[in-house]
Write an enzyme that holds these catalytic residues in place. Structure first.
Site, short mmCIF file in Angstrom:
data_model
loop_
_atom_site.label_atom_id
_atom_site.label_comp_id
_atom_site.label_asym_id
_atom_site.label_seq_id
_atom_site.Cartn_x
_atom_site.Cartn_y
_atom_site.Cartn_z
N LYS A 115 0.84 -1.22 0.00
CA LYS A 115 0.00 0.00 0.00
C LYS A 115 0.86 1.25 0.00
CE LYS A 115 -4.46 -1.53 1.48
NZ LYS A 115 -5.60 -1.41 2.37
N LYS A 197 -3.68 -10.60 -6.89
CA LYS A 197 -4.98 -10.98 -6.32
C LYS A 197 -6.09 -10.04 -6.82
CE LYS A 197 -5.04 -8.35 -2.11
NZ LYS A 197 -5.18 -8.13 -0.73
N LYS A 200 -10.67 -4.90 -4.73
CA LYS A 200 -11.70 -3.86 -4.92
C LYS A 200 -11.10 -2.63 -5.56
CE LYS A 200 -13.54 -4.36 -0.18
NZ LYS A 200 -12.39 -4.40 0.69
P1 TYM Z 1 -10.43 -6.48 3.03
O1 TYM Z 1 -11.52 -5.50 3.17
O2 TYM Z 1 -9.29 -6.15 2.11
O3 TYM Z 1 -11.01 -7.86 2.55
C1 TYM Z 1 -12.12 -8.45 3.21
C2 TYM Z 1 -11.95 -9.97 3.22
O4 TYM Z 1 -11.86 -10.48 1.89
C3 TYM Z 1 -10.69 -11.28 1.75
N1 TYM Z 1 -10.17 -11.11 0.39
C4 TYM Z 1 -9.91 -12.12 -0.46
N2 TYM Z 1 -10.05 -13.45 -0.34
C5 TYM Z 1 -9.73 -14.21 -1.42
N3 TYM Z 1 -9.27 -13.70 -2.60
C6 TYM Z 1 -9.12 -12.37 -2.76
N4 TYM Z 1 -8.69 -11.87 -3.92
C7 TYM Z 1 -9.45 -11.51 -1.66
N5 TYM Z 1 -9.43 -10.16 -1.48
C8 TYM Z 1 -9.86 -9.94 -0.23
C9 TYM Z 1 -9.72 -10.75 2.80
O5 TYM Z 1 -8.74 -11.70 3.16
C10 TYM Z 1 -10.66 -10.43 3.95
O6 TYM Z 1 -10.94 -11.58 4.70
N6 TYM Z 1 -7.78 -5.83 7.21
C11 TYM Z 1 -8.93 -6.46 6.64
C12 TYM Z 1 -10.22 -6.09 7.33
C13 TYM Z 1 -10.23 -6.25 8.81
C14 TYM Z 1 -10.43 -7.45 9.53
C15 TYM Z 1 -10.43 -7.10 10.91
C16 TYM Z 1 -10.62 -8.79 9.14
C17 TYM Z 1 -10.11 -5.24 9.71
N7 TYM Z 1 -10.23 -5.75 10.98
C18 TYM Z 1 -10.57 -8.06 11.89
C19 TYM Z 1 -10.77 -9.75 10.14
C20 TYM Z 1 -10.74 -9.37 11.51
C21 TYM Z 1 -9.05 -6.07 5.19
O7 TYM Z 1 -8.57 -5.05 4.76
O8 TYM Z 1 -9.85 -6.89 4.46
#
Ligand code: TYM
Length: 334
Positions: A115, A197, A200
């Protein structure tokens, strides 16, 4: 444990529109696990501002994400679905845990490095300490299980390290959480660049299937998906495009890679891409319909936001008060 059940916690950022990786890597597993756990599902809007956001858009997207959690099948009566920014304990515990996390640990976080490279004009302290806020999210609720995609594994390991460090000084304050990373769908790749990967925030919209994409768009994106040219449907690291399509089909249908290879042994890429598109359309249709209905019911969504925000704050404060006492903050006078 909460009311005799283990605790499950997870969240997503309310930036952009959810893509297929978010669904197959996380949300779909939440729904499969929700019966067996006491669950907290957070819209992590505080994490989102580590990258500049348009305020009106962020508010709109946060509400859409919360609505989508319910549309996808999470039960807001049984589970606690809430906004992170409505529970101040997240920020308070995050500050305390900052004082128990080393710069060296945060420096090693690959997501931070990615990032920071992408947003080089805004490498703010929040972007750097983001994993500590995530640790606070999880530890506030004495979480046992955290279902995420594989890109969050390193953040989960840090969470465990910080919790163990804190416990070793002050006794058993935090439950040590386990990650839950499902076999199928843990890392869905971009349809345009299968070495990257699906995300969004990808500028190439053809690389991602968004959960709100209509059937024609889904078919078009899968037809254009980048593959090799040998026309053989085989699950192999040297065929990243086809491997990714098999992963998507596997996660959507619960079939294994070898079952899929056998099913399409005599098909070409064109037919297989269409079959994947059809499964995805079938999987997303009911979610899209429920989302459209729920979005019209303002009062219902408002009541979920209010009630669940209060419920989350109640549980979070219990842990926060315990932590504040342990580190030596003065007692409150009542
Ligand atoms: P975020 O918002 O980037 O993604 C949300 C969830 O989607 C999963 N994910 C994927 N899984 C498979 N293939 C992909 N291409 C892919 N892109 C995203 C992510 O692994 C995630 O599970 N830091 C976290 C959010 C967060 C969080 C937490 C999660 C904040 N606090 C506490 C669990 C517990 C994040 O940015 O996810």
């Amino acid at each position: 444990m909460l009311d005799g059940k283990k605790v499950l916690y997870s969240g997503m950022q309310s930036t952009g529109t959810l893509q297929l990786g978010n669904y197959l890597g996380a949300l779909k597993n939440w729904i499969e696990l929700e019966e067996d756990y006491q669950c907290f599902f957070c819209v992590v809007d505080m994490h989102s501002i580590t990258v500049r956001q348009d305020p009106a858009e962020l508010r709109k997207k946060a509400r859409a994400l919360l609505t989508l959690y319910i549309a996808a099948g999470l039960d807001p009566e049984k589970n606690c679905i809430y906004y992170q920014s409505h529970v101040p304990a997240h920020a308070e515990l995050s500050w305390i845990l900052n004082c128990y996390t080393y710069m060296g640990e945060l420096n090693r976080m690959t997501q931070y490095k990615d990032k920071a490279a992408k947003h080089s004009s805004n490498i703010n302290a929040g972007l750097f300490t983001y994993p500590v806020l995530m640790a606070a999210d999880i530890l506030l609720f004495q979480t046992d299980l955290v279902p995420v995609g594989s890109d969050q594994k390193q953040h989960l390991e840090l969470t465990r390290d910080v919790a163990e460090r804190f416990n070793s000084i002050y006794g058993d304050v935090f439950t040590i959480p386990e990650p839950y990373i499902a076999k199928a769908g843990a890392r869905i790749m971009s349809l345009q660049e299968p070495s990257k990967k699906m995300s969004k925030s990808d500028e190439n919209v053809n690389g991602s299937i968004y959960l709100m994409d209509d059937p024609d768009t889904i078919v078009r994106k899968f037809k254009r998906a980048v593959t090799d040219s040998d026309n053989e449907i085989r699950y192999s690291d040297d065929k990243p495009g086809i491997k990714n399509l098999i992963d998507i089909y596997a996660a959507a249908t619960k079939k294994t890679a070898s079952e899929i290879e056998a099913e399409f042994a005599s098909s070409g890429y064109g037919d297989f891409k269409l079959a994947v598109a059809e499964e995805v359309i079938k999987m997303l249709r009911p979610i899209q319909e429920r989302f459209a209905d729920l979005s019209k019911d303002k009062a219902y969504i408002d009541s979920i936001i209010k009630n669940n925000g209060e419920k989350a704050a109640y549980y979070a404060n219990k842990t926060l008060r315990k932590v504040q006492k342990k580190v030596g903050f003065p007692e409150r006078i009542r």
